[in-house]
Write an enzyme that holds these catalytic residues in place. Structure first.
Site, PDB file in Angstrom:
ATOM      1  N   LYS A  93       0.858  -1.202   0.000  1.00  0.00           N
ATOM      2  CA  LYS A  93       0.000   0.000   0.000  1.00  0.00           C
ATOM      3  C   LYS A  93       0.885   1.239   0.000  1.00  0.00           C
ATOM      4  CE  LYS A  93      -3.821   1.989   2.743  1.00  0.00           C
ATOM      5  NZ  LYS A  93      -4.671   1.795   3.942  1.00  0.00           N
TER       6      LYS A  93
ATOM      7  N   SER B  22      -9.669   1.765   3.048  1.00  0.00           N
ATOM      8  CA  SER B  22      -8.838   2.558   2.183  1.00  0.00           C
ATOM      9  C   SER B  22      -7.794   1.752   1.403  1.00  0.00           C
ATOM     10  CB  SER B  22      -8.104   3.622   3.011  1.00  0.00           C
ATOM     11  OG  SER B  22      -7.214   3.009   3.910  1.00  0.00           O
TER      12      SER B  22
ATOM     13  N   SER C  38      -9.779  -0.621   7.228  1.00  0.00           N
ATOM     14  CA  SER C  38      -9.216  -0.471   5.881  1.00  0.00           C
ATOM     15  C   SER C  38      -8.540  -1.695   5.290  1.00  0.00           C
ATOM     16  CB  SER C  38      -8.215   0.677   5.858  1.00  0.00           C
ATOM     17  OG  SER C  38      -8.900   1.880   5.700  1.00  0.00           O
TER      18      SER C  38
HETATM   19  N1  GLN Z   1     -12.921   3.968   6.509  1.00  0.00           N
HETATM   20  C1  GLN Z   1     -12.349   4.420   7.732  1.00  0.00           C
HETATM   21  C2  GLN Z   1     -11.969   5.875   7.606  1.00  0.00           C
HETATM   22  O1  GLN Z   1     -12.292   6.436   6.630  1.00  0.00           O
HETATM   23  C3  GLN Z   1     -11.167   3.579   8.099  1.00  0.00           C
HETATM   24  C4  GLN Z   1      -9.956   3.913   7.339  1.00  0.00           C
HETATM   25  C5  GLN Z   1      -8.772   3.075   7.730  1.00  0.00           C
HETATM   26  O2  GLN Z   1      -8.892   2.051   8.371  1.00  0.00           O
HETATM   27  N2  GLN Z   1      -7.608   3.569   7.367  1.00  0.00           N
HETATM   28  O3  GLN Z   1     -11.363   6.447   8.452  1.00  0.00           O
END
Ligand code: GLN
Length: 493
Positions: free
Chosen positions: A78, A153, A177
């Site tokens: 990532k 994400s 994420s």
């Molecule tokens: N979807 C969640 C957010 O927008 C989690 C994101 C993540 O785990 N990095 O913060």
């Protein structure tokens, strides 16, 4: 799956029997990326040094045959983790030209074991989002239905493994994420216990919640990768000195006699009936294998989203204050004064969701409001933790959906941040409690969209979680998304 190998074990066998060279293995994946990724958008950078490295590894292999299973193994990372020689953009204009000065600890460990980094994957900007639509570099498509999001994400890392553009990848999980995109793309995603894996070289979003973990096609591979990257490195003081081998020991065996808790709060209103039906089938598999299910209560979990969006945004506002366009990051050329320069860098460098988070976090931490919001959130966080602790006196694992629905369409939630935030309703509690959790594929919906089954365990129980995942995986089997089948001329891999 692919003609070469499907799992780490089959890779090692093929490599050691010289059924293929490391260069061939790496070329195979680079070829798939070239053929498929223009339609998917999983990768932001393909590593231009991958073939050279593969050749060097092949040469060394000829002289010295004893190696780590990861020797020569291709892997995707990532784009919020540092890989020396490649940009780390976090899918943000702010870091579009940023090149790290060293490797993240996880990357260092992979390279030391001989892995080959295929490239860096797309994500929501600074890991803020649930669909990868917040990337400043473009969208990533779900290989099961290219009109749908891959989740986020870590959408690029999930798609890379799902469409077999990489056999394994790393993502990061702050509120879901890893698990949410794993569920949407039909792969396994594991968020380790907070403190299991060093965050050194991971660009910080919410430092008390962030954790790095694997995407894989099977539990065994997730286990091996987690073991490899775990443990202290002296550069992240939150990493605890736990023996990674404890995961290997707990992985062996069946689910016979395991007690699995079903929190009624996670199976109520708002859960898509097809997701619920798929999870019921998963439960039957574990039952048939000898697990015992028991209802439990986690009453404070319903405040998880509220608590998360105070704590995570507060930490993000503080972590992101470093992007001022001076030390590093985007610098606006149109500024007249110093203040202008700071403001323009942030105005032009950050996308709308990142700005929203900075505003929310700054507000939550502002004088006079800190007790009302931030401290209150921390108190509820403690309640969530205590309720899990209590539950784990009665059960070995907790079973829950990963997401309320299967993958949604592009644009469906983009204009409604709250609807987007609710995608993480089932994943956030594990981050708030610091617990390990995974999503493993259950049976797909009638229209063929993947569904994820989530398992949450007490701290340091990754091995147990993966053991239960392996039992389900044997029943469900890994399925190949339509786009990957296309790439092989319709032949089922
Ligand atoms: N979807 C969640 C957010 O927008 C989690 C994101 C993540 O785990 N990095 O913060």
């Amino acid at each position: 799956m692919s003609g070469l190998f499907t799992t780490l074990e089959s890779f090692v066998k093929g490599r050691d029997e010289r059924a293929f060279s490391i260069e061939e293995a790496v070329r195979h994946y680079l070829g798939r990326i070239e053929g498929l990724d223009s339609g998917l958008g999983a990768f932001l950078t393909v590593n231009p040094n991958a073939i050279n490295r593969a050749r060097q590894l092949d040469n060394r292999l000829a002289r010295n045959p004893a190696h780590s299973p990861f020797y020569g193994y291709p892997i995707a990372i990532k784009d919020n983790m540092h890989v020396l020689g490649l940009p780390t953009t976090c899918a943000s204009r702010m870091l579009a030209n940023f090149r790290p000065l060293e490797n993240a600890t996880v990357v260092e460990r992979l390279l030391k074991a001989g892995a080959v980094i295929l490239g860096k994957t797309n994500m929501d900007e600074f890991a803020m989002g649930s669909s990868t639509e917040n990337s400043a570099m473009g969208i990533t498509r779900n290989p099961w239905d290219t009109e749908r999001v891959p989740g986020g994400s870590s959408g690029g890392s999930a798609v890379a493994v799902s469409a077999d553009l990489a056999p394994l990848s790393l993502g990061s999980d702050t509120g879901g994420s890893i698990r949410q995109p794993a569920a949407f793309c039909g792969v396994l995603g594991l968020k380790p216990t907070y403190g299991r894996v060093s965050r050194y070289g991971l660009v910080a979003f919410s430092s008390s919640l962030d954790q790095i973990g694997p995407f894989s096609r099977c539990a065994q591979d997730a286990l091996e990768l987690t073991v490899l990257v775990s443990g202290p490195d002296g550069r992240d003081m939150t990493v605890r000195d736990r023996d990674p081998q404890e995961m290997v020991r707990e992985f062996d065996g069946s689910v016979r006699g395991m007690t699995i808790g079903i929190p009624e709060e996670f199976f109520g209103d708002g859960l898509d009936p097809e997701v619920a039906a798929s999870l019921e089938q998963a439960r039957e598999v574990w039952s048939a294998e000898g697990a015992v299910f028991k209802p439990i209560r986690l009453p404070s979990a319903r405040f998880g989203v509220n608590v998360y969006y105070l704590i995570a945004t507060s930490e993000a506002a503080s972590n992101l204050s470093r992007y001022d366009g001076v030390r590093y990051g985007y610098r606006s050329l149109s500024s007249q004064t110093l203040k202008d320069m700071y403001q323009n860098a942030r105005r032009e460098g950050f996308g709308p969701e990142v700005k929203r988070r900075i505003l929310l976090g700054t507000f939550a931490l502002s004088a006079g409001y800190q007790d009302q919001y931030y401290r209150k959130a921390q108190q509820v966080q403690s309640l969530i933790r205590e309720e899990f602790d209590r539950a784990f006196h009665e059960v070995d694992l907790v079973f829950a959906p990963t997401t309320p629905t299967p993958a949604f369409r592009f644009g469906e939630k983009l204009s409604d941040p709250l609807a987007m935030y609710l995608s993480d309703i089932y994943t956030i509690s594990a981050n708030l409690a610091g617990l390990p959790a995974l999503s493993t594929p259950s049976w797909p919906t009638r229209s063929g969209l993947p569904v994820g089954a989530q398992l949450i365990g007490p701290s340091w129980s990754e091995g147990r979680l993966l053991r239960a995942a392996r039992v389900l995986e044997e029943a469900v089997g890994f399925r190949t998304p339509p786009i990957a089948v296309q790439a092989t001329g319709g032949k089922t891999l």
